[in-house]
Design a protein around this motif. Sequence first.
Motif, PDB file in Angstrom:
ATOM      1  N   TRP A  77       0.821  -1.209   0.000  1.00  0.00           N
ATOM      2  CA  TRP A  77       0.000   0.000   0.000  1.00  0.00           C
ATOM      3  C   TRP A  77       0.856   1.261   0.000  1.00  0.00           C
ATOM      4  CZ3 TRP A  77      -0.093   3.702   3.903  1.00  0.00           C
ATOM      5  CH2 TRP A  77       0.647   3.389   5.035  1.00  0.00           C
ATOM      6  N   THR A  78       0.227   2.330  -0.465  1.00  0.00           N
ATOM      7  CA  THR A  78       0.807   3.665  -0.372  1.00  0.00           C
ATOM      8  C   THR A  78      -0.251   4.570   0.254  1.00  0.00           C
ATOM      9  OG1 THR A  78       0.016   4.432  -2.528  1.00  0.00           O
ATOM     10  CG2 THR A  78       2.172   3.299  -2.485  1.00  0.00           C
ATOM     11  N   SER A  80      -1.572   7.076  -0.985  1.00  0.00           N
ATOM     12  CA  SER A  80      -2.612   7.413  -1.971  1.00  0.00           C
ATOM     13  C   SER A  80      -3.715   6.355  -2.021  1.00  0.00           C
ATOM     14  CB  SER A  80      -2.008   7.639  -3.357  1.00  0.00           C
ATOM     15  OG  SER A  80      -1.401   6.464  -3.827  1.00  0.00           O
ATOM     16  N   ASP A  81      -3.426   5.126  -1.622  1.00  0.00           N
ATOM     17  CA  ASP A  81      -4.475   4.094  -1.556  1.00  0.00           C
ATOM     18  C   ASP A  81      -5.496   4.422  -0.468  1.00  0.00           C
ATOM     19  OD1 ASP A  81      -3.212   2.499  -3.517  1.00  0.00           O
ATOM     20  OD2 ASP A  81      -1.986   1.500  -1.994  1.00  0.00           O
ATOM     21  N   HIS A  83      -6.110   7.615   0.793  1.00  0.00           N
ATOM     22  CA  HIS A  83      -6.687   8.955   0.688  1.00  0.00           C
ATOM     23  C   HIS A  83      -8.181   8.993   0.343  1.00  0.00           C
ATOM     24  CE1 HIS A  83      -4.281  12.374   1.702  1.00  0.00           C
ATOM     25  NE2 HIS A  83      -3.211  11.767   1.239  1.00  0.00           N
ATOM     26  N   ASP A  87     -10.373  10.932   2.993  1.00  0.00           N
ATOM     27  CA  ASP A  87     -11.019  12.157   2.508  1.00  0.00           C
ATOM     28  C   ASP A  87     -12.528  12.078   2.651  1.00  0.00           C
ATOM     29  OD1 ASP A  87      -8.492  13.035   1.840  1.00  0.00           O
ATOM     30  OD2 ASP A  87      -8.753  12.766  -0.318  1.00  0.00           O
ATOM     31  N   LEU A 121      -1.407  11.319   5.727  1.00  0.00           N
ATOM     32  CA  LEU A 121      -2.835  11.150   5.457  1.00  0.00           C
ATOM     33  C   LEU A 121      -3.638  12.381   5.809  1.00  0.00           C
ATOM     34  CD1 LEU A 121      -3.698   7.572   6.685  1.00  0.00           C
ATOM     35  CD2 LEU A 121      -3.944   8.476   4.387  1.00  0.00           C
ATOM     36  N   SER A 124      -2.621  17.147   4.774  1.00  0.00           N
ATOM     37  CA  SER A 124      -3.117  17.971   3.681  1.00  0.00           C
ATOM     38  C   SER A 124      -4.469  18.594   4.000  1.00  0.00           C
ATOM     39  CB  SER A 124      -3.221  17.149   2.394  1.00  0.00           C
ATOM     40  OG  SER A 124      -4.143  16.093   2.573  1.00  0.00           O
TER      41      SER A 124
END
Length: 155
Positions: A77-78, A80-81, A83, A87, A121, A124
């Motif tokens: 995983w990263t 971005s997976d 987010h 979000d 995570l 931002s």
Amino acid sequence: MEQRLVFDALILPRHLSRPLLVADRHPDLSIVVDHGAKPFIREGVLDPWRADMVAVAARPNIVCKLSGLVTEAKADWTVSDLHPYVDYLLEVFGPQRLLWGSDWPASILRAGMTGGERGPLISSHPSPRQTKRPCSEVTRLGSIFPAGGGLRREG
């Protein structure tokens, strides 16, 4: 003596209707949905989890804990997976009703870290302090779960 209980709901997406029943029947009970109800991050599936989370977030006595999402991701995983899920939870619950807590040692087994994954995570997103909105749920739950852990018994 009033008991200030919290129901910690470790559930899967298919169980999201259950805390709604409990929340409606016991409106003074604080409910924490652990790990965002463990969405299907590994598969990249957002629906119907999103629609179900809207219904859950509509109950003012339910909050959501973000930590532990990494255990539902692929081994490689990263950030971005994760987010889209983070979000969305931020969108429907708002910063006042999201919690972060340790999922140690399970998160270490998957992520190889002790909690530092939360930085990228959530960095931002503006903090409740930056948006001038108080963390009312965190404050309220903080009186139940004081720093140092454990339930505090009042009375």
